[in-house]
Design an enzyme around this catalytic site. Structure first.
Site, short mmCIF file in Angstrom:
data_model
loop_
_atom_site.label_atom_id
_atom_site.label_comp_id
_atom_site.label_asym_id
_atom_site.label_seq_id
_atom_site.Cartn_x
_atom_site.Cartn_y
_atom_site.Cartn_z
N SER A 13 -71.76 -70.07 32.68
CA SER A 13 -71.92 -71.70 32.60
C SER A 13 -70.64 -72.20 33.63
O SER A 13 -71.00 -73.31 34.16
CB SER A 13 -71.82 -72.22 31.18
OG SER A 13 -70.64 -72.34 30.59
N ARG A 91 -61.57 -59.01 31.86
CA ARG A 91 -61.08 -57.72 32.42
C ARG A 91 -59.67 -58.10 33.10
O ARG A 91 -59.57 -59.33 33.68
CB ARG A 91 -61.96 -57.12 33.20
CG ARG A 91 -61.46 -55.68 33.63
CD ARG A 91 -62.67 -55.10 34.37
NE ARG A 91 -63.93 -54.92 33.33
CZ ARG A 91 -63.96 -53.96 32.54
NH1 ARG A 91 -62.99 -53.05 32.53
NH2 ARG A 91 -65.36 -53.97 31.77
N LEU A 92 -58.45 -57.52 32.62
CA LEU A 92 -57.44 -57.80 33.29
C LEU A 92 -57.33 -57.41 34.78
O LEU A 92 -57.95 -56.42 35.33
CB LEU A 92 -55.95 -56.90 32.86
CG LEU A 92 -55.52 -57.27 31.33
CD1 LEU A 92 -54.51 -56.33 30.84
CD2 LEU A 92 -54.93 -58.60 31.46
N HIS A 109 -59.19 -70.80 30.91
CA HIS A 109 -59.17 -70.19 29.42
C HIS A 109 -59.48 -71.33 28.40
O HIS A 109 -58.70 -72.52 28.38
CB HIS A 109 -57.74 -69.58 29.34
CG HIS A 109 -57.67 -68.72 27.94
ND1 HIS A 109 -58.14 -67.48 27.83
CD2 HIS A 109 -57.16 -69.19 27.02
CE1 HIS A 109 -58.15 -67.29 26.54
NE2 HIS A 109 -57.16 -68.29 25.91
#
Ligand code: GAR
Length: 188
Positions: A13, A91-92, A109
């Site tokens: 989104s 994922r890092l 975030h």
């Protein structure tokens, strides 16, 4: 015109909000490609609807993270990408991409960082009973949702709020904040 690569693992989104703002001429950039690490991720259909190249590169196809990121880096070079936009990419980012895109990788975030990094940030905040949470956009470093904060937007947790209503409020704010920050970034 700056070129963006949007990385997403899920629904997409935020990718959609960015692509729509670009179409409206509100962001002076183009999405050069969309990258996902998950087969069948919702973002794939969304990217196709915008007629954008979308690549599904799965980490399990590679022996090491360095090799996985090198394969991504090749695509980014091929498409002359200027910025990596993480939009629910769970994922890092490793040394290969960090080294090649210093200060040119951003993430969104769903909390007021440094509170509630990692997975299920909305649920973490809800269960902690905070009265204010929010959304953060930041530059990416080697840590989990760490790195210099670019902008934040607070959101109140109202009386009688459920996790679902809170999530809706957070996503609505994300879809406004992320395009705004990206425009600031590309117009510098
Ligand atoms: C967004 O809420 C984003 O902030 C979060 O994943 C969701 C993706 O939604 N990212 C993180 O939690 C990063 N640690 P979307 O796929 O609908 O854009």
């Amino acid at each position: 015109m700056k070129k963006l690569a949007v990385f997403a693992s899920g629904n997409g989104s935020n990718f959609q909000a960015i692509a729509e703002e670009i179409q409206k001429g509100k962001i002076d950039a183009k999405v050069a490609l969309v990258l996902t690490d998950k087969e069948g991720a919702g973002v794939i259909k969304r990217a196709e609807a915008f007629d954008l190249p979308v690549f599904c590169i799965l980490p399990k196809q590679f022996e090491t993270k360095v090799q996985y990121e090198q394969a991504i880096l090749e695509k980014l070079k091929e498409y002359h990408v200027d910025y990596i936009i993480l939009a629910g990419y769970m994922r890092l980012i490793g040394e290969t991409l960090l080294g090649a895109f210093e200060k040119r990788i951003v993430n969104i975030h769903p909390s007021l960082l440094p509170s509630f990094p990692g997975k299920d940030a909305i649920g973490q905040a809800y269960r902690a009973g905070v009265k204010v949470t929010g959304v953060t956009v930041h530059f990416v470093d080697a840590g989990m949702d760490t790195g210099p904060i670019i902008d934040q937007e607070p959101i109140r947790v109202d009386e009688g709020e459920t996790e679902e209503t809170l999530a809706k409020k957070i996503h609505k704010v994300e879809h406004v904040l992320y395009p705004k920050v990206i425009q600031q970034l590309v117009s510098k």
